[in-house]
Design a protein around this motif. Structure first.
Motif, short mmCIF file in Angstrom:
data_model
loop_
_atom_site.label_atom_id
_atom_site.label_comp_id
_atom_site.label_asym_id
_atom_site.label_seq_id
_atom_site.Cartn_x
_atom_site.Cartn_y
_atom_site.Cartn_z
N SER A 43 -1.85 8.24 -14.05
CA SER A 43 -1.04 7.23 -13.37
C SER A 43 -0.06 6.62 -14.37
O SER A 43 -0.16 6.84 -15.58
CB SER A 43 -1.91 6.13 -12.75
N LEU A 44 0.90 5.86 -13.84
CA LEU A 44 1.84 5.08 -14.64
C LEU A 44 1.73 3.63 -14.21
O LEU A 44 1.67 3.34 -13.02
CB LEU A 44 3.28 5.56 -14.43
N SER A 45 1.73 2.72 -15.15
CA SER A 45 1.63 1.31 -14.79
C SER A 45 2.27 0.45 -15.85
O SER A 45 2.24 0.77 -17.05
CB SER A 45 0.17 0.90 -14.60
N ASP A 46 2.86 -0.66 -15.41
CA ASP A 46 3.35 -1.68 -16.33
C ASP A 46 2.52 -2.95 -16.23
O ASP A 46 2.91 -4.00 -16.73
CB ASP A 46 4.82 -1.98 -16.06
N GLY A 47 1.37 -2.85 -15.58
CA GLY A 47 0.49 -3.99 -15.40
C GLY A 47 0.71 -4.74 -14.10
O GLY A 47 -0.15 -5.50 -13.66
N VAL A 48 1.87 -4.51 -13.47
CA VAL A 48 2.18 -5.16 -12.19
C VAL A 48 2.15 -4.15 -11.06
O VAL A 48 1.55 -4.38 -10.01
CB VAL A 48 3.54 -5.88 -12.24
N VAL A 49 2.81 -3.02 -11.27
CA VAL A 49 2.76 -1.93 -10.30
C VAL A 49 2.11 -0.72 -10.94
O VAL A 49 2.09 -0.58 -12.17
CB VAL A 49 4.16 -1.56 -9.76
N LEU A 50 1.57 0.14 -10.11
CA LEU A 50 0.93 1.37 -10.57
C LEU A 50 1.43 2.52 -9.71
O LEU A 50 1.46 2.41 -8.48
CB LEU A 50 -0.58 1.23 -10.49
N LEU A 51 1.83 3.62 -10.35
CA LEU A 51 2.25 4.82 -9.65
C LEU A 51 1.18 5.90 -9.83
O LEU A 51 0.72 6.14 -10.94
CB LEU A 51 3.58 5.35 -10.19
N ALA A 52 0.80 6.54 -8.73
CA ALA A 52 -0.18 7.62 -8.78
C ALA A 52 0.19 8.65 -7.72
O ALA A 52 0.79 8.31 -6.70
CB ALA A 52 -1.58 7.09 -8.52
N PRO A 53 -0.15 9.93 -7.94
CA PRO A 53 0.18 10.94 -6.94
C PRO A 53 -0.39 10.60 -5.57
O PRO A 53 -1.51 10.09 -5.45
CB PRO A 53 -0.47 12.22 -7.51
N LEU A 54 0.39 10.88 -4.52
CA LEU A 54 -0.09 10.67 -3.16
C LEU A 54 -1.34 11.50 -2.91
O LEU A 54 -1.47 12.62 -3.40
CB LEU A 54 0.97 11.11 -2.15
N THR A 55 -2.26 10.95 -2.12
CA THR A 55 -3.45 11.68 -1.71
C THR A 55 -3.60 11.54 -0.20
O THR A 55 -2.91 10.74 0.44
CB THR A 55 -4.72 11.13 -2.40
N LEU A 56 -4.55 12.29 0.35
CA LEU A 56 -4.81 12.18 1.79
C LEU A 56 -5.23 10.76 2.18
O LEU A 56 -4.98 10.33 3.31
CB LEU A 56 -5.88 13.18 2.20
N ALA A 57 -5.83 10.03 1.26
CA ALA A 57 -6.22 8.65 1.56
C ALA A 57 -5.01 7.74 1.77
O ALA A 57 -5.13 6.67 2.37
CB ALA A 57 -7.08 8.10 0.42
N ASP A 58 -3.83 8.18 1.31
CA ASP A 58 -2.60 7.39 1.49
C ASP A 58 -1.89 7.68 2.80
O ASP A 58 -0.90 7.03 3.12
CB ASP A 58 -1.62 7.67 0.34
N ALA A 59 -2.38 8.66 3.55
CA ALA A 59 -1.65 9.10 4.75
C ALA A 59 -1.46 7.96 5.74
O ALA A 59 -0.36 7.78 6.29
CB ALA A 59 -2.37 10.27 5.41
N GLY A 60 -2.51 7.17 5.99
CA GLY A 60 -2.40 6.08 6.97
C GLY A 60 -1.39 5.03 6.57
O GLY A 60 -0.45 4.74 7.34
N PRO A 61 -1.52 4.40 5.37
CA PRO A 61 -0.54 3.38 4.99
C PRO A 61 0.87 3.93 4.81
O PRO A 61 1.85 3.24 5.12
CB PRO A 61 -1.11 2.81 3.69
N TYR A 62 0.99 5.17 4.33
CA TYR A 62 2.32 5.77 4.20
C TYR A 62 2.97 5.92 5.58
O TYR A 62 4.14 5.57 5.77
CB TYR A 62 2.23 7.13 3.51
N HIS A 63 2.19 6.42 6.52
CA HIS A 63 2.73 6.64 7.86
C HIS A 63 3.13 5.31 8.51
O HIS A 63 4.18 5.23 9.17
CB HIS A 63 1.68 7.36 8.72
N GLU A 64 2.33 4.32 8.32
CA GLU A 64 2.63 2.99 8.87
C GLU A 64 3.93 2.45 8.27
O GLU A 64 4.78 1.90 8.97
CB GLU A 64 1.47 2.05 8.56
#
Length: 366
Positions: free
Chosen positions: A194-215
């Motif tokens: 992942s990448l983070s500056d302590g405030v935001v974090l970037l990580a590869p999309l996963t199937l667990a992200d499908a719901g919030p991404y779609h929303e």
């Protein structure tokens, strides 16, 4: 028929299966990843299943014109996995399949085995060896690339899934005349995942992200500036999440979630796409959920992605496109070090059927 050779491969050998392998096979094939991606493996898997594999399945593979080997430790002879070559198809090509026990992973043994079996097949007169991996089985894809196989495309509905249905697969091929050099992704792994500056974090999309991404993609403000301005259906969303690892390993694109670093909550999405290594250019695109706007999240995310890109790849230019009226996105890019470069007339499809202008931005390395 292929000869039943012993094939050396550094710290391992490919040899015939033994009844004494059954105990190790039964432990290895209980692994969830093997169960997930090889639906023909019984679940639960016991010693009787392993004995049936050694005494029935393996001899049948050989008698039908294929080759089936155990991957074994060269020093101890202990079973580490299976690898085989299917009978040649009507075009004279053979297909490799393999599995590796959980305790043998992380040392490049599957790559050594796949490379050794391919080269042995070429020595037997086979001109082409193929390998097919589920789009979600990134580990297998990396083995194929490291063993000198070239990615050749997506095969839709090519692999059966446990529980029914079919999934997409990635096809790889290696010719006897190929140099066999390892194929490396243009995109490096994220440090620590992942990448983070302590405030935001970037990580590869996963199937667990499908719901919030779609929303998020159905929110009016996000939809307004989407290209095209249409909400994705759930199948498109699931496909994006399933393909993320494959796109990354192939160097085609990076799809990441943007998260609140303190809570882990999904806040948005950012991507690196349209990657053109000969030009040294790629495009950044992003969307943010309504509840996270006005907090500088996306500026931080764009900065993190840009800095990782310029550090880990040879890209020289990052470009982004915005609607001329999307002032929020303009401010994100300005704060992230982008400058306005051009106004492209009638580029963006609009919901009203009229094409709209695109204001393009650029950030350079250094």
């Amino acid at each position: 028929m292929f000869p039943r050779d012993v094939i050396p491969a550094g710290p391992i050998v490919l040899r015939e299966h033994l009844k004494t392998d059954a105990e190790a096979i039964s432990r290895g094939c209980a692994d969830p990843e093997i169960v997930r991606f090889i639906p023909t493996v019984p679940s639960p898997y016991g010693r009787d299943d392993a004995l049936a594999f050694v005494t029935e399945v393996v001899p049948a593979d050989w008698s039908h014109g294929g080759a089936a080997f155990a991957i074994a430790d060269a020093a101890t002879g202990e079973w580490q996995g299976n690898i085989g070559l299917k009978p040649l198809n009507a075009r004279g090509a053979g297909e490799i399949g393999y599995l590796l026990a959980p305790w043998a992973r992380g040392r490049g043994l599957a790559t050594r085995a796949a490379r050794a079996l391919a080269e042995w097949a070429f020595s037997q007169g086979v001109h082409r060896v193929e390998l097919v991996a589920d789009v979600e089985n990134v580990a297998s894809q990396r083995v194929a690339m490291a063993a000198g196989f070239q990615r050749e495309g997506i095969q839709r509905g090519a692999v059966p899934r446990r529980g029914g249905g079919y999934g997409d697969a990635v096809g790889y091929g290696r010719l006897a005349l190929d140099p066999g050099e390892p194929q490396r992704s243009f995109l490096p792994d994220l440090p620590g995942g992942s990448l983070s500056d302590g405030v935001v974090l970037l990580a590869p999309l996963t199937l667990a992200d499908a719901g919030p991404y779609h929303e998020m993609m159905s929110e009016p403000e996000v939809l307004r500036y989407s290209v095209p301005p249409e909400a994705p259906d759930m199948e498109d969303t699931l496909r994006r999440c399933r393909y993320t690892g494959m796109w990354w390993s192939s160097g085609e694109r990076a799809e990441l979630s943007v998260r609140d670093a303190s809570t882990g909550e999904f806040a948005g999405h950012i991507q690196l796409m349209n990657i053109v290594p000969p030009l040294g250019q790629a495009m950044v695109g992003y969307s943010l959920k309504q509840g996270f706007r006005g907090r500088g999240f996306m500026t931080r995310a764009v900065n993190l992605l840009a800095e990782w890109t310029f550090t880990g790849t040879s890209l020289h230019r990052l470009v982004a496109g915005t609607a001329p009226g999307n002032t929020s996105s303009h401010r994100v890019l300005e704060r992230a070090g982008f400058s306005r470069e051009a106004l492209i007339k009638s580029l963006l499809p609009g919901a009203d059927g009229v094409r709209h202008d695109d204001l393009q931005w650029v950030r350079f390395r250094g």
